[in-house]
Write a protein that holds these residues in place. Structure first.
Motif, mmCIF file in Angstrom:
data_model
loop_
_atom_site.group_PDB
_atom_site.id
_atom_site.type_symbol
_atom_site.label_atom_id
_atom_site.label_comp_id
_atom_site.label_asym_id
_atom_site.label_seq_id
_atom_site.Cartn_x
_atom_site.Cartn_y
_atom_site.Cartn_z
ATOM 1 N N SER A 135 33.399 59.959 58.426
ATOM 2 C CA SER A 135 33.649 59.985 59.867
ATOM 3 C C SER A 135 32.947 61.221 60.407
ATOM 4 O O SER A 135 33.019 62.298 59.789
ATOM 5 C CB SER A 135 35.154 60.071 60.143
ATOM 6 N N GLN B 92 29.612 54.801 59.657
ATOM 7 C CA GLN B 92 30.790 55.548 59.201
ATOM 8 C C GLN B 92 31.596 54.670 58.254
ATOM 9 O O GLN B 92 31.893 53.519 58.580
ATOM 10 C CB GLN B 92 31.675 55.929 60.377
ATOM 11 N N LYS C 49 34.619 55.541 57.177
ATOM 12 C CA LYS C 49 36.035 55.656 57.551
ATOM 13 C C LYS C 49 36.158 56.105 59.001
ATOM 14 O O LYS C 49 36.892 57.067 59.300
ATOM 15 C CB LYS C 49 36.734 56.663 56.638
ATOM 16 N N ARG D 272 41.763 56.246 68.254
ATOM 17 C CA ARG D 272 43.041 56.846 68.648
ATOM 18 C C ARG D 272 44.199 56.068 68.034
ATOM 19 O O ARG D 272 44.062 54.906 67.668
ATOM 20 C CB ARG D 272 43.162 56.854 70.176
ATOM 21 N N ARG E 109 44.060 53.930 64.706
ATOM 22 C CA ARG E 109 43.283 52.692 64.521
ATOM 23 C C ARG E 109 41.942 52.998 63.849
ATOM 24 O O ARG E 109 41.381 54.069 64.049
ATOM 25 C CB ARG E 109 43.020 52.032 65.889
ATOM 26 N N TRP F 153 37.819 52.616 63.400
ATOM 27 C CA TRP F 153 36.675 52.338 64.295
ATOM 28 C C TRP F 153 35.559 51.821 63.404
ATOM 29 O O TRP F 153 34.941 52.556 62.646
ATOM 30 C CB TRP F 153 36.252 53.611 65.030
ATOM 31 N N PHE G 111 28.933 59.809 67.301
ATOM 32 C CA PHE G 111 28.705 61.249 67.101
ATOM 33 C C PHE G 111 29.964 62.033 67.454
ATOM 34 O O PHE G 111 30.878 61.517 68.097
ATOM 35 C CB PHE G 111 27.528 61.734 67.966
ATOM 36 N N GLY H 228 34.556 54.173 72.942
ATOM 37 C CA GLY H 228 35.853 54.823 72.741
ATOM 38 C C GLY H 228 35.631 56.287 72.430
ATOM 39 O O GLY H 228 34.610 56.661 71.824
HETATM 40 C C1 BTN Z 1 39.160 54.819 70.286
HETATM 41 O O1 BTN Z 1 38.721 54.016 71.094
HETATM 42 O O2 BTN Z 1 40.278 54.665 69.779
HETATM 43 C C2 BTN Z 1 38.330 56.024 69.921
HETATM 44 C C3 BTN Z 1 37.160 55.648 69.049
HETATM 45 C C4 BTN Z 1 36.315 56.841 68.644
HETATM 46 C C5 BTN Z 1 35.216 56.462 67.688
HETATM 47 C C6 BTN Z 1 34.272 57.597 67.441
HETATM 48 S S1 BTN Z 1 32.833 57.093 66.557
HETATM 49 C C7 BTN Z 1 32.372 58.751 66.324
HETATM 50 C C8 BTN Z 1 33.638 59.514 66.009
HETATM 51 N N1 BTN Z 1 33.944 59.420 64.598
HETATM 52 C C9 BTN Z 1 35.074 58.748 64.370
HETATM 53 O O3 BTN Z 1 35.560 58.538 63.230
HETATM 54 N N2 BTN Z 1 35.621 58.362 65.516
HETATM 55 C C10 BTN Z 1 34.826 58.770 66.662
#
Ligand code: BTN
Length: 272
Positions: A22, A46, A48, A52, A55, A57, A67, A127
């Motif tokens: 991530s 990614q 893993k 939010r 959950r 992604w 990023f 997101g």
């Molecule tokens: C959401 O909508 O719940 C938030 C999603 C966030 C995703 C991004 S992708 C780059 C960064 N690395 C992650 O593991 N998550 C955020």
């Protein structure tokens, strides 16, 4: 991990790595090694990725923009107000600059999702996850850029900039999105520029001009809403009317049957 040449208004390096667990974790590692304010880590895939409320992604490799930006403050009191919402606003403004035809279709869903389309049918295109470890803030963004297909459970809810453009402007070609290899970096550059502006804390009034920019793009402003207050495992559901956003980024909702609005800092709007 390599450094890539990309203008960064925070005057800090932009790192790229093809596959990470991530970018949030990569950013935390960079912070631990002393990376400066505004350092960016970008990945193609990614293993893993997280969103939010615990959950996952999950996105296809090489199709989207993912990023995390590391922001360093002296302490928690130095964080810009409504940091999370202002990050969402920056992403919305960047998407509008990237594809001007989409202006008017880019909405910020509190606290910081980006939705595309008319309110009743809007789908999620990006997101944002904001994490903090005290004085450091990690702003992670995932923008669905080129992906055409989504898993069945997301099909009704998710969209990419590319598929939204093709559905809504079938007679046009979008040069930004046709440059498939360059599109992620072009959009990232615009997001960083807008993020840098939106997070600057004005020393003189108007203190809350971000609030005005946000209100004109706020998903469901003036509409009936269902709001789930609190963390995902202990939510209280409110039905009401979305009145706006407060100075600290709180969501203002007047619940049905009540005459006074309530202010919420934690929870999510339901899409229905
Ligand atoms: C959401 O909508 O719940 C938030 C999603 C966030 C995703 C991004 S992708 C780059 C960064 N690395 C992650 O593991 N998550 C955020």
């Amino acid at each position: 991990m390599e450094i890539i040449e990309l203008p960064n208004p925070f005057d800090a390096p932009v790192y790229y790595e093809e596959i990470v667990d991530s970018t949030m974790d990569s950013s935390r590692s960079l912070a631990a090694k002393g990376a400066p304010h505004g350092t960016v880590i970008l990945a193609d895939f990614q293993q893993k990725g997280r969103g939010r409320q615990g959950r996952p992604w999950v996105t296809e490799k090489g199709q989207n923009l993912m990023f995390t930006v590391l922001l360093r403050y002296t302490d928690i009191n130095a964080f810009p107000k409504a940091l999370s919402l202002r990050s969402g606003l920056a992403a919305a403004l960047a998407i509008e600059e990237f594809i001007p035809a989409m202006a008017g279709s880019v909405l910020v869903k509190w606290p910081n999702d980006i939705m595309l389309g008319k309110i009743a049918k809007a789908k999620k295109a990006a997101g944002i996850l904001v994490e903090s470890d005290g004085a450091n803030v990690f702003i992670g963004m995932g923008v669905n850029l080129l992906q055409n297909d989504f898993p069945k459970d997301l099909y009704e809810k998710a969209v990419s900039l590319f598929s939204f453009f093709n559905e809504n402007f079938p007679e046009f070609e979008c040069p930004m999105l046709l440059a498939k290899n360059e599109a992620p970096l072009m959009l990232l550059e615009k997001i960083l520029a807008n993020l840098h502006c939106e997070l600057a804390v004005p020393k003189t009034p108007p203190l809350n001009s971000w609030n005005q920019r946000l209100l004109s793009r706020l998903y469901k402003l003036g509409h009936p809403v269902i709001f789930a207050e609190g963390a995902s495992d202990s939510q209280k559901i409110w039905k009401g009317h979305l009145d706006g956003i407060g100075e600290d980024g709180e969501l203002i909702v007047t619940p049905d049957g009540k005459s006074k609005p309530m202010r919420f800092i934690n929870g999510e709007l339901r899409v229905y």
